[in-house]
Design a protein around this motif. Structure first.
Motif, PDB file in Angstrom:
ATOM      1  N   ILE A 209     -80.476 -32.663  78.160  1.00  0.00           N
ATOM      2  CA  ILE A 209     -81.815 -33.010  77.679  1.00  0.00           C
ATOM      3  C   ILE A 209     -82.805 -31.882  77.968  1.00  0.00           C
ATOM      4  CG2 ILE A 209     -83.808 -34.482  78.213  1.00  0.00           C
ATOM      5  CD1 ILE A 209     -81.971 -36.865  78.183  1.00  0.00           C
ATOM      6  N   SER A 210     -83.559 -31.514  76.934  1.00  0.00           N
ATOM      7  CA  SER A 210     -84.635 -30.536  77.064  1.00  0.00           C
ATOM      8  C   SER A 210     -85.955 -31.259  76.815  1.00  0.00           C
ATOM      9  CB  SER A 210     -84.444 -29.402  76.054  1.00  0.00           C
ATOM     10  OG  SER A 210     -85.533 -28.507  76.096  1.00  0.00           O
ATOM     11  N   ILE A 211     -86.892 -31.130  77.729  1.00  0.00           N
ATOM     12  CA  ILE A 211     -88.143 -31.883  77.671  1.00  0.00           C
ATOM     13  C   ILE A 211     -89.296 -30.979  77.254  1.00  0.00           C
ATOM     14  CG2 ILE A 211     -89.802 -33.212  79.040  1.00  0.00           C
ATOM     15  CD1 ILE A 211     -87.453 -34.069  80.839  1.00  0.00           C
ATOM     16  N   GLU A 212     -90.053 -31.436  76.255  1.00  0.00           N
ATOM     17  CA  GLU A 212     -91.207 -30.676  75.786  1.00  0.00           C
ATOM     18  C   GLU A 212     -92.417 -31.601  75.660  1.00  0.00           C
ATOM     19  OE1 GLU A 212     -90.682 -28.002  72.537  1.00  0.00           O
ATOM     20  OE2 GLU A 212     -88.511 -27.825  72.853  1.00  0.00           O
ATOM     21  N   LYS A 213     -93.536 -31.180  76.205  1.00  0.00           N
ATOM     22  CA  LYS A 213     -94.783 -31.930  76.071  1.00  0.00           C
ATOM     23  C   LYS A 213     -95.553 -31.419  74.862  1.00  0.00           C
ATOM     24  CE  LYS A 213     -99.129 -33.146  78.332  1.00  0.00           C
ATOM     25  NZ  LYS A 213     -99.978 -33.067  79.543  1.00  0.00           N
ATOM     26  N   ALA A 214     -95.842 -32.316  73.926  1.00  0.00           N
ATOM     27  CA  ALA A 214     -96.574 -31.899  72.732  1.00  0.00           C
ATOM     28  C   ALA A 214     -97.110 -33.107  71.986  1.00  0.00           C
ATOM     29  CB  ALA A 214     -95.666 -31.086  71.804  1.00  0.00           C
ATOM     30  N   ASP A 215     -98.195 -32.883  71.262  1.00  0.00           N
ATOM     31  CA  ASP A 215     -98.709 -33.834  70.286  1.00  0.00           C
ATOM     32  C   ASP A 215     -97.819 -33.721  69.051  1.00  0.00           C
ATOM     33  OD1 ASP A 215    -100.142 -34.955  68.090  1.00  0.00           O
ATOM     34  OD2 ASP A 215    -102.031 -34.696  69.174  1.00  0.00           O
ATOM     35  N   LEU A 216     -97.225 -34.827  68.621  1.00  0.00           N
ATOM     36  CA  LEU A 216     -96.273 -34.775  67.513  1.00  0.00           C
ATOM     37  C   LEU A 216     -96.882 -34.194  66.238  1.00  0.00           C
ATOM     38  CD1 LEU A 216     -94.327 -38.146  67.839  1.00  0.00           C
ATOM     39  CD2 LEU A 216     -93.911 -35.951  68.969  1.00  0.00           C
ATOM     40  N   GLY A 217     -98.161 -34.401  66.057  1.00  0.00           N
ATOM     41  CA  GLY A 217     -98.812 -33.906  64.856  1.00  0.00           C
ATOM     42  C   GLY A 217     -98.891 -32.393  64.796  1.00  0.00           C
ATOM     43  N   TYR A 218     -98.690 -31.729  65.947  1.00  0.00           N
ATOM     44  CA  TYR A 218     -98.810 -30.277  65.996  1.00  0.00           C
ATOM     45  C   TYR A 218     -97.524 -29.614  66.503  1.00  0.00           C
ATOM     46  CZ  TYR A 218    -103.704 -31.378  65.361  1.00  0.00           C
ATOM     47  OH  TYR A 218    -104.885 -31.882  64.865  1.00  0.00           O
ATOM     48  N   TYR A 219     -96.474 -30.406  66.627  1.00  0.00           N
ATOM     49  CA  TYR A 219     -95.206 -29.859  67.107  1.00  0.00           C
ATOM     50  C   TYR A 219     -94.471 -29.177  65.960  1.00  0.00           C
ATOM     51  CZ  TYR A 219     -90.609 -29.577  69.286  1.00  0.00           C
ATOM     52  OH  TYR A 219     -89.413 -29.126  69.797  1.00  0.00           O
ATOM     53  N   GLU A 220     -94.032 -27.960  66.185  1.00  0.00           N
ATOM     54  CA  GLU A 220     -93.356 -27.200  65.135  1.00  0.00           C
ATOM     55  C   GLU A 220     -91.858 -27.498  65.134  1.00  0.00           C
ATOM     56  OE1 GLU A 220     -92.636 -22.580  63.620  1.00  0.00           O
ATOM     57  OE2 GLU A 220     -93.884 -22.985  65.378  1.00  0.00           O
ATOM     58  N   ILE A 221     -91.362 -27.956  64.004  1.00  0.00           N
ATOM     59  CA  ILE A 221     -89.933 -28.211  63.829  1.00  0.00           C
ATOM     60  C   ILE A 221     -89.359 -27.065  62.998  1.00  0.00           C
ATOM     61  CG2 ILE A 221     -88.185 -29.812  62.960  1.00  0.00           C
ATOM     62  CD1 ILE A 221     -90.277 -32.038  63.212  1.00  0.00           C
ATOM     63  N   ARG A 222     -88.434 -26.345  63.572  1.00  0.00           N
ATOM     64  CA  ARG A 222     -87.867 -25.197  62.860  1.00  0.00           C
ATOM     65  C   ARG A 222     -86.921 -25.668  61.753  1.00  0.00           C
ATOM     66  NH1 ARG A 222     -86.025 -21.604  67.983  1.00  0.00           N
ATOM     67  NH2 ARG A 222     -85.319 -23.674  68.604  1.00  0.00           N
ATOM     68  N   PRO A 223     -86.876 -24.953  60.633  1.00  0.00           N
ATOM     69  CA  PRO A 223     -86.025 -25.342  59.504  1.00  0.00           C
ATOM     70  C   PRO A 223     -84.538 -25.324  59.863  1.00  0.00           C
ATOM     71  CG  PRO A 223     -87.681 -23.741  58.816  1.00  0.00           C
ATOM     72  CD  PRO A 223     -87.727 -23.787  60.312  1.00  0.00           C
ATOM     73  N   ASP A 224     -83.799 -26.274  59.270  1.00  0.00           N
ATOM     74  CA  ASP A 224     -82.334 -26.318  59.381  1.00  0.00           C
ATOM     75  C   ASP A 224     -81.852 -26.238  60.825  1.00  0.00           C
ATOM     76  OD1 ASP A 224     -82.001 -26.362  56.525  1.00  0.00           O
ATOM     77  OD2 ASP A 224     -82.465 -24.220  56.527  1.00  0.00           O
ATOM     78  N   GLU A 225     -82.491 -26.991  61.708  1.00  0.00           N
ATOM     79  CA  GLU A 225     -82.216 -26.867  63.144  1.00  0.00           C
ATOM     80  C   GLU A 225     -81.401 -28.034  63.709  1.00  0.00           C
ATOM     81  OE1 GLU A 225     -82.759 -24.978  66.992  1.00  0.00           O
ATOM     82  OE2 GLU A 225     -83.036 -24.290  64.932  1.00  0.00           O
ATOM     83  N   TYR A 226     -81.554 -29.239  63.130  1.00  0.00           N
ATOM     84  CA  TYR A 226     -81.051 -30.434  63.799  1.00  0.00           C
ATOM     85  C   TYR A 226     -80.041 -31.224  62.971  1.00  0.00           C
ATOM     86  CZ  TYR A 226     -84.869 -29.408  66.949  1.00  0.00           C
ATOM     87  OH  TYR A 226     -85.704 -28.776  67.830  1.00  0.00           O
ATOM     88  N   ASP A 227     -79.072 -31.801  63.687  1.00  0.00           N
ATOM     89  CA  ASP A 227     -78.102 -32.712  63.070  1.00  0.00           C
ATOM     90  C   ASP A 227     -78.671 -34.120  62.961  1.00  0.00           C
ATOM     91  OD1 ASP A 227     -75.539 -30.998  62.937  1.00  0.00           O
ATOM     92  OD2 ASP A 227     -76.226 -30.722  65.011  1.00  0.00           O
ATOM     93  N   LEU A 228     -79.592 -34.460  63.834  1.00  0.00           N
ATOM     94  CA  LEU A 228     -80.236 -35.779  63.814  1.00  0.00           C
ATOM     95  C   LEU A 228     -81.648 -35.650  64.359  1.00  0.00           C
ATOM     96  CD1 LEU A 228     -80.265 -38.922  63.629  1.00  0.00           C
ATOM     97  CD2 LEU A 228     -79.244 -38.955  65.923  1.00  0.00           C
ATOM     98  N   ILE A 229     -82.601 -36.224  63.639  1.00  0.00           N
ATOM     99  CA  ILE A 229     -83.978 -36.323  64.129  1.00  0.00           C
ATOM    100  C   ILE A 229     -84.356 -37.796  64.173  1.00  0.00           C
ATOM    101  CG2 ILE A 229     -86.393 -35.704  63.782  1.00  0.00           C
ATOM    102  CD1 ILE A 229     -85.515 -33.215  62.311  1.00  0.00           C
ATOM    103  N   VAL A 230     -84.828 -38.230  65.335  1.00  0.00           N
ATOM    104  CA  VAL A 230     -85.182 -39.623  65.571  1.00  0.00           C
ATOM    105  C   VAL A 230     -86.679 -39.725  65.841  1.00  0.00           C
ATOM    106  CG1 VAL A 230     -84.848 -41.592  67.123  1.00  0.00           C
ATOM    107  CG2 VAL A 230     -82.901 -40.139  66.525  1.00  0.00           C
TER     108      VAL A 230
END
Length: 237
Positions: free
Chosen positions: A104-125
């Protein structure tokens, strides 16, 4: 204090009290067990080496810890994002308790401003979290980023509240719903179908829910149409 600040302060109090008074996976609150819809997706990650999962609004880890335990042996990683210090502190402790701190990697962020990199994840919940971004425009932006951030044949799992109402149980008076984003059910469903056009629908439904919460020591009835939206990114898209 503006409306968003007021709502967030109320939500912070509610969640801080919940995390302080209830233990993960023990009966007595919604932390009792992970969401079945999320857990049902774990077998679909089998066969993937180094699977990467993003949990937006992870809280103390009721979904991310079971996922991490399942993919630990395949060098998987679950990135857990939340804004509340109380949630992230407890998540760190629980990840040690359940021996998944390296997964587990923990990151503190407001979801509205969190950057999701393209083609990065097998599952997003994202379970009961996207309705807490600042605006409907932010909501749409985040979901579009989720779609873009998913690998081919990867999955998105959203559970989002819509048409939310709150009622004071002492006076039976209808209150303003303390939710940053409150989109009517039909409009929300149409928005998701537009964003995920061409994706395979694995599990899509809506369910009317009612449950009692406490705000400022007052009993409040929350009514909502919870939309479950689980989709798989088609090959070649």
């Amino acid at each position: 204090m503006d409306r968003i600040e007021f709502i967030r302060e109320a939500e912070k109090k509610y969640h801080d009290e919940c995390y302080e008074n209830h233990t993960l996976f023990e009966p007595g609150s919604w932390l009792h067990k992970p969401v079945k819809t999320v857990i049902d997706l774990i077998p679909l990650l089998e066969g993937k080496e180094n699977p990467r999962v993003l949990d937006l609004g992870s809280g103390v880890g009721r979904n991310s810890i079971p996922i991490a335990r399942a993919i630990k042996s395949r060098n998987g990683k679950v990135i857990c994002v939340d804004l509340l210090d109380s949630a992230l502190y407890k998540l760190k402790e629980y990840s040690k308790e359940y021996r998944v701190e390296e997964t587990i990697s923990i990151e503190k962020a407001d979801l509205g401003y969190y950057e999701i990199r393209p083609d990065e994840y097998d599952l997003i919940v994202a379970v009961s979290s996207l309705e807490h971004v600042h605006s409907e425009q932010k909501f749409t932006s985040v979901v579009n980023q989720m779609a873009a951030g998913t690998k081919k044949n990867g999955m998105n799992c959203l559970i989002v509240n819509s048409s939310i109402e709150e009622i004071d149980l002492e006076t039976n008076k209808k209150l303003e719903a303390l939710m940053e984003v409150n989109i009517p059910t039909e409009e929300m469903m149409m928005k998701l179908k537009t964003i995920y056009s061409g994706w395979e629908e694995l599990n899509v439904f809506e369910k009317a829910l009612e449950y009692e919460i406490t705000r400022d020591r007052k009993p409040i009835l929350m009514k909502t149409n919870a939309i479950t939206y689980v989709v798989k990114k088609s090959r070649g898209r």
